[in-house]
Design a protein around this motif. Structure first.
Motif, PDB file in Angstrom:
ATOM      1  N   GLY A 141       0.810  -1.264   0.025  1.00  0.00           N
ATOM      2  CA  GLY A 141       0.122  -0.098  -0.142  1.00  0.00           C
ATOM      3  C   GLY A 141       0.716   1.365  -0.087  1.00  0.00           C
ATOM      4  N   PHE A 142       2.202   1.191   0.209  1.00  0.00           N
ATOM      5  CA  PHE A 142       3.044   2.178   0.368  1.00  0.00           C
ATOM      6  C   PHE A 142       3.696   2.641  -1.162  1.00  0.00           C
ATOM      7  N   ARG A 143       3.358   1.842  -2.020  1.00  0.00           N
ATOM      8  CA  ARG A 143       4.194   2.158  -3.220  1.00  0.00           C
ATOM      9  C   ARG A 143       3.961   3.406  -3.794  1.00  0.00           C
ATOM     10  N   GLY A 144       5.128   4.188  -4.116  1.00  0.00           N
ATOM     11  CA  GLY A 144       5.409   5.491  -4.598  1.00  0.00           C
ATOM     12  C   GLY A 144       5.587   6.290  -3.524  1.00  0.00           C
ATOM     13  N   ASP A 145       5.625   5.839  -1.987  1.00  0.00           N
ATOM     14  CA  ASP A 145       5.994   6.666  -1.021  1.00  0.00           C
ATOM     15  C   ASP A 145       7.294   6.047  -0.629  1.00  0.00           C
ATOM     16  N   SER A 146       8.443   6.429  -0.758  1.00  0.00           N
ATOM     17  CA  SER A 146       9.736   5.792  -0.658  1.00  0.00           C
ATOM     18  C   SER A 146       9.874   5.552   0.807  1.00  0.00           C
ATOM     19  N   GLU A 147       9.532   6.664   1.546  1.00  0.00           N
ATOM     20  CA  GLU A 147      10.026   6.765   3.061  1.00  0.00           C
ATOM     21  C   GLU A 147       9.277   5.603   3.793  1.00  0.00           C
ATOM     22  N   ALA A 148       7.911   5.519   3.586  1.00  0.00           N
ATOM     23  CA  ALA A 148       6.859   4.698   4.208  1.00  0.00           C
ATOM     24  C   ALA A 148       7.319   3.220   3.671  1.00  0.00           C
ATOM     25  N   PHE A 149       7.711   2.964   2.133  1.00  0.00           N
ATOM     26  CA  PHE A 149       7.879   1.718   1.755  1.00  0.00           C
ATOM     27  C   PHE A 149       9.282   1.203   2.394  1.00  0.00           C
ATOM     28  N   ILE A 150      10.090   2.180   2.536  1.00  0.00           N
ATOM     29  CA  ILE A 150      11.493   1.625   3.275  1.00  0.00           C
ATOM     30  C   ILE A 150      11.145   1.340   4.578  1.00  0.00           C
ATOM     31  N   SER A 151      10.646   1.995   4.946  1.00  0.00           N
ATOM     32  CA  SER A 151      10.161   1.796   6.791  1.00  0.00           C
ATOM     33  C   SER A 151       9.453   0.278   6.600  1.00  0.00           C
ATOM     34  N   ALA A 152       8.540  -0.122   5.937  1.00  0.00           N
ATOM     35  CA  ALA A 152       7.693  -1.199   6.087  1.00  0.00           C
ATOM     36  C   ALA A 152       9.063  -2.351   5.666  1.00  0.00           C
ATOM     37  N   ASP A 153       9.692  -2.132   4.838  1.00  0.00           N
ATOM     38  CA  ASP A 153      10.757  -3.210   4.447  1.00  0.00           C
ATOM     39  C   ASP A 153      11.611  -3.503   5.588  1.00  0.00           C
ATOM     40  N   MET A 154      12.024  -2.432   6.234  1.00  0.00           N
ATOM     41  CA  MET A 154      12.853  -2.599   7.441  1.00  0.00           C
ATOM     42  C   MET A 154      12.113  -3.436   8.626  1.00  0.00           C
ATOM     43  N   LYS A 155      10.845  -3.001   8.745  1.00  0.00           N
ATOM     44  CA  LYS A 155      10.031  -3.851   9.590  1.00  0.00           C
ATOM     45  C   LYS A 155       9.915  -5.304   9.300  1.00  0.00           C
ATOM     46  N   PHE A 156       9.979  -5.455   8.071  1.00  0.00           N
ATOM     47  CA  PHE A 156       9.653  -6.988   7.451  1.00  0.00           C
ATOM     48  C   PHE A 156      10.966  -7.874   8.104  1.00  0.00           C
ATOM     49  N   HIS A 157      12.201  -7.188   7.645  1.00  0.00           N
ATOM     50  CA  HIS A 157      13.347  -7.787   7.996  1.00  0.00           C
ATOM     51  C   HIS A 157      13.681  -7.885   9.359  1.00  0.00           C
ATOM     52  N   THR A 158      13.295  -7.098  10.180  1.00  0.00           N
ATOM     53  CA  THR A 158      13.346  -6.947  11.833  1.00  0.00           C
ATOM     54  C   THR A 158      12.415  -8.094  12.304  1.00  0.00           C
ATOM     55  N   GLN A 159      11.077  -8.181  11.841  1.00  0.00           N
ATOM     56  CA  GLN A 159      10.327  -9.232  12.289  1.00  0.00           C
ATOM     57  C   GLN A 159      10.866 -10.582  12.034  1.00  0.00           C
ATOM     58  N   ILE A 160      11.529 -10.906  11.122  1.00  0.00           N
ATOM     59  CA  ILE A 160      11.963 -12.173  10.733  1.00  0.00           C
ATOM     60  C   ILE A 160      13.272 -12.385  11.746  1.00  0.00           C
ATOM     61  N   ALA A 161      13.982 -11.434  12.167  1.00  0.00           N
ATOM     62  CA  ALA A 161      15.121 -11.460  13.314  1.00  0.00           C
ATOM     63  C   ALA A 161      14.217 -11.805  14.513  1.00  0.00           C
ATOM     64  N   ALA A 162      13.232 -11.144  14.790  1.00  0.00           N
ATOM     65  CA  ALA A 162      12.507 -11.034  16.133  1.00  0.00           C
ATOM     66  C   ALA A 162      11.821 -12.714  16.380  1.00  0.00           C
ATOM     67  N   ILE A 163      11.553 -13.421  15.383  1.00  0.00           N
ATOM     68  CA  ILE A 163      11.229 -15.057  15.185  1.00  0.00           C
ATOM     69  C   ILE A 163      12.102 -15.911  16.114  1.00  0.00           C
ATOM     70  N   SER A 164      13.183 -15.441  16.008  1.00  0.00           N
ATOM     71  CA  SER A 164      14.160 -16.160  16.691  1.00  0.00           C
ATOM     72  C   SER A 164      13.954 -15.856  18.347  1.00  0.00           C
ATOM     73  N   GLY A 165      13.386 -15.069  18.688  1.00  0.00           N
ATOM     74  CA  GLY A 165      13.086 -14.886  20.462  1.00  0.00           C
ATOM     75  C   GLY A 165      14.428 -14.122  20.969  1.00  0.00           C
ATOM     76  N   ASN A 166      15.536 -13.934  20.247  1.00  0.00           N
ATOM     77  CA  ASN A 166      16.910 -13.495  20.603  1.00  0.00           C
ATOM     78  C   ASN A 166      16.693 -11.676  20.643  1.00  0.00           C
ATOM     79  N   PRO A 167      16.611 -11.030  21.548  1.00  0.00           N
ATOM     80  CA  PRO A 167      16.582  -9.721  21.318  1.00  0.00           C
ATOM     81  C   PRO A 167      18.053  -9.042  21.042  1.00  0.00           C
ATOM     82  N   ILE A 168      18.879  -9.659  21.119  1.00  0.00           N
ATOM     83  CA  ILE A 168      20.200  -9.256  20.435  1.00  0.00           C
ATOM     84  C   ILE A 168      20.098  -9.156  18.927  1.00  0.00           C
TER      85      ILE A 168
END
Length: 237
Positions: A141-168
């Motif tokens: 839904g953020f296509r065309g809005d670079s700032e929001a699109f990139i923020s969602a991209d970062m959120k996606f990758h951080t969520q993958i890291a969070a699945i580990s359960g390791n805060p580090i």
């Protein structure tokens, strides 16, 4: 003994800093507690206001206390995120002065993320997968809005890291993504690469959902190798 071992006299502020840090590390002052007032500390240690302020600033720089104008400083809860945050400014300076360092960061990110996505494929629950899908839907839904699109991209990758359960892992993921964001070019929007990012994210989720660690790793490497060209030094933009 022939070796010279001179005794170095500490500055008053250094001594105050060590004593205050000891109060925190010993548990005498706990996260959330107010620090003693400047006047109390001046009387307790028999030193002037400059030494107290310098020591308090050093504690703040370490992330041990939060200083607010007109209020007592508060003891902070140390976390992996707050510790890594302390090197944030220095990391950005190093990256901005060296193309090689930026390339090293890109490579380190791929090494890190391929491990994270393998762990996600092994540990992800149905709820984890649903969260990832919701983030990609949000990103679409953020296509065309670079700032929001990139923020969602970062959120996606951080969520993958969070699945580990390791805060580090989460803290390292957020830090690396934040540093790289400084060098993200607008090519993502100009060349229509949004659709590739979304398709690759969906492929990664599909592999995670199937518990396919090898496939998830391959999909992540493909995604990051394609996108690494989007991060360049300011002088190259």
């Amino acid at each position: 003994m022939n070796r010279s071992e001179p005794i170095v006299r500490r500055k008053l502020s250094d001594e105050v800093f060590l004593r205050l840090k000891r109060l925190i590390s010993s548990g005498e002052l706990m996260p959330g507690d107010d620090m003693p007032s400047e006047r109390e500390l001046m009387e307790r240690f028999e030193v002037g206001r400059p030494a107290i302020r310098e020591a308090m600033q050093a504690l703040s720089n370490m992330g041990l206390v939060a200083i607010s104008h007109g209020e007592r400083a508060k003891v902070l809860q140390l976390t992996a995120k707050s510790i890594i945050k302390q090197v944030d400014g220095a990391a950005k300076i190093i990256l901005s002065s060296s193309k090689d360092t930026l390339e090293h960061l890109k490579t380190a990110r791929i090494f890190f993320e391929r491990g994270m996505v393998r762990e996600a494929a092994e540990k992800a629950t149905a709820e984890d997968v649903q969260r990832l899908r919701a983030t990609v839907a949000e990103q679409r839904g953020f296509r065309g809005d670079s700032e929001a699109f990139i923020s969602a991209d970062m959120k996606f990758h951080t969520q993958i890291a969070a699945i580990s359960g390791n805060p580090i892992y989460v803290a390292v993921s957020e830090a690396m993504l934040g540093w790289l964001k400084e060098y993200h070019t607008e090519m993502l929007i100009w060349t229509g690469k949004e659709k590739f990012t979304l398709t690759e994210h969906e492929e990664i989720i599909g592999r995670i959902e199937k518990k396919d660690a090898d496939g998830a790793e391959k999909a992540m490497i493909k995604h990051l190798e394609r996108s690494r060209a989007l991060y360049v030094m300011n002088s190259e933009k």
